[in-house]
Design a protein around this motif. Structure first.
Motif, PDB file in Angstrom:
ATOM      1  N   GLY A  53     -23.886 -14.322   0.221  1.00 14.72           N
ATOM      2  CA  GLY A  53     -24.851 -13.647   1.097  1.00 14.72           C
ATOM      3  C   GLY A  53     -25.195 -12.241   0.674  1.00 14.72           C
ATOM      4  O   GLY A  53     -25.579 -11.417   1.503  1.00 14.72           O
ATOM      5  N   LEU A  54     -25.062 -11.939  -0.629  1.00 10.55           N
ATOM      6  CA  LEU A  54     -25.338 -10.585  -1.105  1.00 10.55           C
ATOM      7  C   LEU A  54     -26.799 -10.437  -1.512  1.00 10.55           C
ATOM      8  O   LEU A  54     -27.390 -11.354  -2.080  1.00 10.55           O
ATOM      9  CB  LEU A  54     -24.448 -10.260  -2.306  1.00 10.55           C
ATOM     10  CG  LEU A  54     -22.937 -10.220  -2.047  1.00 10.55           C
ATOM     11  CD1 LEU A  54     -22.191  -9.945  -3.340  1.00 10.55           C
ATOM     12  CD2 LEU A  54     -22.589  -9.180  -0.990  1.00 10.55           C
ATOM     13  N   SER A  55     -27.357  -9.285  -1.255  1.00  7.06           N
ATOM     14  CA  SER A  55     -28.715  -8.999  -1.692  1.00  7.06           C
ATOM     15  C   SER A  55     -28.736  -8.826  -3.209  1.00  7.06           C
ATOM     16  O   SER A  55     -27.700  -8.539  -3.841  1.00  7.06           O
ATOM     17  CB  SER A  55     -29.237  -7.728  -1.028  1.00  7.06           C
ATOM     18  OG  SER A  55     -28.531  -6.600  -1.522  1.00  7.06           O
ATOM     19  N   ASP A  56     -29.920  -8.965  -3.787  1.00  8.51           N
ATOM     20  CA  ASP A  56     -30.040  -8.780  -5.231  1.00  8.51           C
ATOM     21  C   ASP A  56     -29.657  -7.355  -5.627  1.00  8.51           C
ATOM     22  O   ASP A  56     -29.038  -7.136  -6.668  1.00  8.51           O
ATOM     23  CB  ASP A  56     -31.467  -9.095  -5.688  1.00  8.51           C
ATOM     24  CG  ASP A  56     -31.538  -9.421  -7.168  1.00  8.51           C
ATOM     25  OD1 ASP A  56     -30.750 -10.270  -7.628  1.00  8.51           O
ATOM     26  OD2 ASP A  56     -32.359  -8.809  -7.860  1.00  8.51           O
ATOM     27  N   ASP A  57     -29.987  -6.405  -4.767  1.00 10.26           N
ATOM     28  CA  ASP A  57     -29.618  -5.012  -5.051  1.00 10.26           C
ATOM     29  C   ASP A  57     -28.099  -4.848  -5.083  1.00 10.26           C
ATOM     30  O   ASP A  57     -27.560  -4.131  -5.940  1.00 10.26           O
ATOM     31  CB  ASP A  57     -30.223  -4.072  -4.001  1.00 10.26           C
ATOM     32  CG  ASP A  57     -31.721  -3.876  -4.183  1.00 10.26           C
ATOM     33  OD1 ASP A  57     -32.238  -4.213  -5.265  1.00 10.26           O
ATOM     34  OD2 ASP A  57     -32.374  -3.392  -3.235  1.00 10.26           O
ATOM     35  N   ALA A  58     -27.409  -5.497  -4.146  1.00  8.08           N
ATOM     36  CA  ALA A  58     -25.946  -5.395  -4.105  1.00  8.08           C
ATOM     37  C   ALA A  58     -25.318  -6.021  -5.349  1.00  8.08           C
ATOM     38  O   ALA A  58     -24.345  -5.492  -5.907  1.00  8.08           O
ATOM     39  CB  ALA A  58     -25.410  -6.070  -2.852  1.00  8.08           C
ATOM     40  N   VAL A  59     -25.879  -7.134  -5.800  1.00  2.00           N
ATOM     41  CA  VAL A  59     -25.356  -7.791  -6.994  1.00  2.00           C
ATOM     42  C   VAL A  59     -25.561  -6.908  -8.216  1.00  2.00           C
ATOM     43  O   VAL A  59     -24.670  -6.752  -9.058  1.00  2.00           O
ATOM     44  CB  VAL A  59     -26.026  -9.167  -7.189  1.00  2.00           C
ATOM     45  CG1 VAL A  59     -25.563  -9.812  -8.498  1.00  2.00           C
ATOM     46  CG2 VAL A  59     -25.703 -10.084  -6.007  1.00  2.00           C
ATOM     47  N   ARG A  60     -26.731  -6.307  -8.316  1.00  2.18           N
ATOM     48  CA  ARG A  60     -27.007  -5.429  -9.461  1.00  2.18           C
ATOM     49  C   ARG A  60     -26.147  -4.164  -9.400  1.00  2.18           C
ATOM     50  O   ARG A  60     -25.690  -3.670 -10.428  1.00  2.18           O
ATOM     51  CB  ARG A  60     -28.494  -5.072  -9.495  1.00  2.18           C
ATOM     52  CG  ARG A  60     -29.361  -6.279  -9.829  1.00  2.18           C
ATOM     53  CD  ARG A  60     -30.822  -5.897 -10.049  1.00  2.18           C
ATOM     54  NE  ARG A  60     -31.610  -7.078 -10.347  1.00  2.18           N
ATOM     55  CZ  ARG A  60     -31.658  -7.684 -11.536  1.00  2.18           C
ATOM     56  NH1 ARG A  60     -30.964  -7.184 -12.548  1.00  2.18           N
ATOM     57  NH2 ARG A  60     -32.396  -8.761 -11.720  1.00  2.18           N
ATOM     58  N   GLU A  61     -25.896  -3.680  -8.209  1.00  5.33           N
ATOM     59  CA  GLU A  61     -25.025  -2.510  -8.065  1.00  5.33           C
ATOM     60  C   GLU A  61     -23.601  -2.851  -8.514  1.00  5.33           C
ATOM     61  O   GLU A  61     -22.935  -2.044  -9.172  1.00  5.33           O
ATOM     62  CB  GLU A  61     -25.017  -2.046  -6.611  1.00  5.33           C
ATOM     63  CG  GLU A  61     -24.166  -0.807  -6.367  1.00  5.33           C
ATOM     64  CD  GLU A  61     -24.152  -0.390  -4.902  1.00  5.33           C
ATOM     65  OE1 GLU A  61     -23.167   0.255  -4.494  1.00  5.33           O
ATOM     66  OE2 GLU A  61     -25.108  -0.717  -4.169  1.00  5.33           O
ATOM     67  N   ALA A  62     -23.143  -4.055  -8.160  1.00  7.48           N
ATOM     68  CA  ALA A  62     -21.804  -4.480  -8.591  1.00  7.48           C
ATOM     69  C   ALA A  62     -21.724  -4.558 -10.109  1.00  7.48           C
ATOM     70  O   ALA A  62     -20.716  -4.171 -10.710  1.00  7.48           O
ATOM     71  CB  ALA A  62     -21.467  -5.838  -7.969  1.00  7.48           C
ATOM     72  N   ALA A  63     -22.775  -5.041 -10.736  1.00  5.80           N
ATOM     73  CA  ALA A  63     -22.779  -5.177 -12.189  1.00  5.80           C
ATOM     74  C   ALA A  63     -22.861  -3.826 -12.887  1.00  5.80           C
ATOM     75  O   ALA A  63     -22.311  -3.653 -13.987  1.00  5.80           O
ATOM     76  CB  ALA A  63     -23.942  -6.065 -12.628  1.00  5.80           C
ATOM     77  N   ALA A  64     -23.524  -2.871 -12.259  1.00  4.92           N
ATOM     78  CA  ALA A  64     -23.791  -1.590 -12.918  1.00  4.92           C
ATOM     79  C   ALA A  64     -22.509  -0.861 -13.302  1.00  4.92           C
ATOM     80  O   ALA A  64     -22.452  -0.182 -14.330  1.00  4.92           O
ATOM     81  CB  ALA A  64     -24.651  -0.710 -12.021  1.00  4.92           C
ATOM     82  N   GLY A  65     -21.463  -0.996 -12.493  1.00  7.43           N
ATOM     83  CA  GLY A  65     -20.228  -0.269 -12.794  1.00  7.43           C
ATOM     84  C   GLY A  65     -19.166  -1.117 -13.452  1.00  7.43           C
ATOM     85  O   GLY A  65     -18.015  -0.692 -13.554  1.00  7.43           O
ATOM     86  N   ALA A  66     -19.521  -2.336 -13.877  1.00  5.23           N
ATOM     87  CA  ALA A  66     -18.522  -3.260 -14.415  1.00  5.23           C
ATOM     88  C   ALA A  66     -18.686  -3.438 -15.914  1.00  5.23           C
ATOM     89  O   ALA A  66     -19.800  -3.618 -16.407  1.00  5.23           O
ATOM     90  CB  ALA A  66     -18.642  -4.610 -13.717  1.00  5.23           C
TER      91      ALA A  66
END
Length: 331
Positions: free
Chosen positions: A84-97
């Motif tokens: 149930g994550l927004s696309d923005d939340a998914v991209r934010e998670a990827a940005a710091g990984a």
């Protein structure tokens, strides 16, 4: 006060995913997920499946670097939307990984935040067969393996596996199912539960705990207290109130869809299982039933049923040999 950068680093290093709820399908995994998800500190996602599938074929202990191809594989996985994550939340998670495990940790941190919880985890029953991969990626994670009497599981599977419009599921995908569905259930249950117990025992009691479904529904407060202790969480009464305000009363609904409270006796192999089915199931899975403390129902195994069981076991082994690393039938 922590700077924004320090806070972000702290979140990435937090022990998330915190818990995996696993078990053979139709064993009460959803019931336990709903209970734990109602804890004020813990959010537990339901059946996203993607963590081991997205890195299928990677060696145990390898944490692949996060690259655009892997990112898209995760984001487009058919069950990923369950988070149930927004696309923005998914991209934010990827940005710091930088690696896959860091990405997954950030995703579940986002999932927990969205639920207002500090901790987050996942319930996917089939993860019971992937514990080495999961615990290599997340050495801190705690796994709760819920186990149900395989004969009651079989009664449930015989209805569930072909009931809906999604096509055959679980052991109904096997060729063996067409001729001996109860044998397919017995071998499938043994495979799932056996894998979880074998791999879980290597993790030690601080990372792996078993709970019997029968204990959870007969003495839910006591069982949940033990699970909360294992998770090092406060024993919250909210866990028992998971169904409050969600009950549905339409006729014909399953216990799951009706959001029933813990209800013993939803299946009863003693009264509902045909004599031949019981004997065949115990011929194939009786040792594991006894190991788990479940009493036998068939007084003896006849030579005829023993012969059928051996043929079924041989067919099962042949089908399993044609499976890929994830246990799916090769095409």
């Amino acid at each position: 006060m922590l700077t924004e950068t320090a806070m972000a680093t702290s979140e990435r290093l937090s022990p998330i995913p915190y818990v995996f709820v696993v078990g053979c399908p139709r064993s009460g995994t959803t019931l336990l997920q709903r209970m734990l998800d109602n804890h004020p500190e813990l959010a537990v996602a339901n059946d996203s499946h993607f963590i081991p599938r997205s890195i299928s074929g990677a060696a145990v202990g390898r944490d692949p670097p996060l690259n655009p191809a892997l990112f898209e594989r995760v984001r487009n996985y058919r069950r990923f939307h369950k988070l149930g994550l927004s696309d923005d939340a998914v991209r934010e998670a990827a940005a710091g990984a930088g690696t896959y495990s860091e990405f997954v940790s950030a995703l579940y941190t986002q999932f927990g935040k969205a639920q207002g919880k500090r901790l987050a985890g996942e319930k996917t029953p089939d993860y019971v067969r992937h514990l080495p991969v999961l615990h290599a990626l997340f050495p801190w994670v705690r796994t709760v393996h819920i186990i149900r009497d395989g004969r009651d599981v079989a009664l449930s599977v015989l209805q569930w596996a072909t009931r809906e419009r999604k096509g055959p599921r679980g052991p109904a995908k096997l060729e063996l199912w067409r001729d001996e569905p109860v044998a397919a259930c017995a071998l499938w249950w043994t495979w799932q539960v056996g894998a979880g117990r074998r791999d879980g025992s290597k993790l030690g009691p601080s990372h792996y705990q078993e709970v019997l479904y029968e204990d959870l529904v007969a003495r839910p407060e006591e069982a949940l207290r033990r699970i909360a202790d294992f998770l090092e969480l406060a024993n919250a009464p909210e866990m028992l109130a998971y169904h409050a305000g969600k009950r549905r009363h339409r006729p014909g609904l399953s216990a799951k869809k009706a959001w029933l409270p813990p209800t013993p006796g939803l299946r009863d192999w003693c009264s509902a299982m045909a004599e031949r089915d019981l004997e065949l199931f115990e011929a194939l899975a009786g040792n594991l039933l006894s190991e788990l403390g479940y009493g036998r129902g068939a007084p003896t195994i006849s030579p005829e049923i023993a012969e059928v069981a051996e043929r079924c076991r041989t067919r099962w082994q042949g089908e399993m040999a044609r499976r890929d690393v994830n246990g799916r039938l090769k095409r």
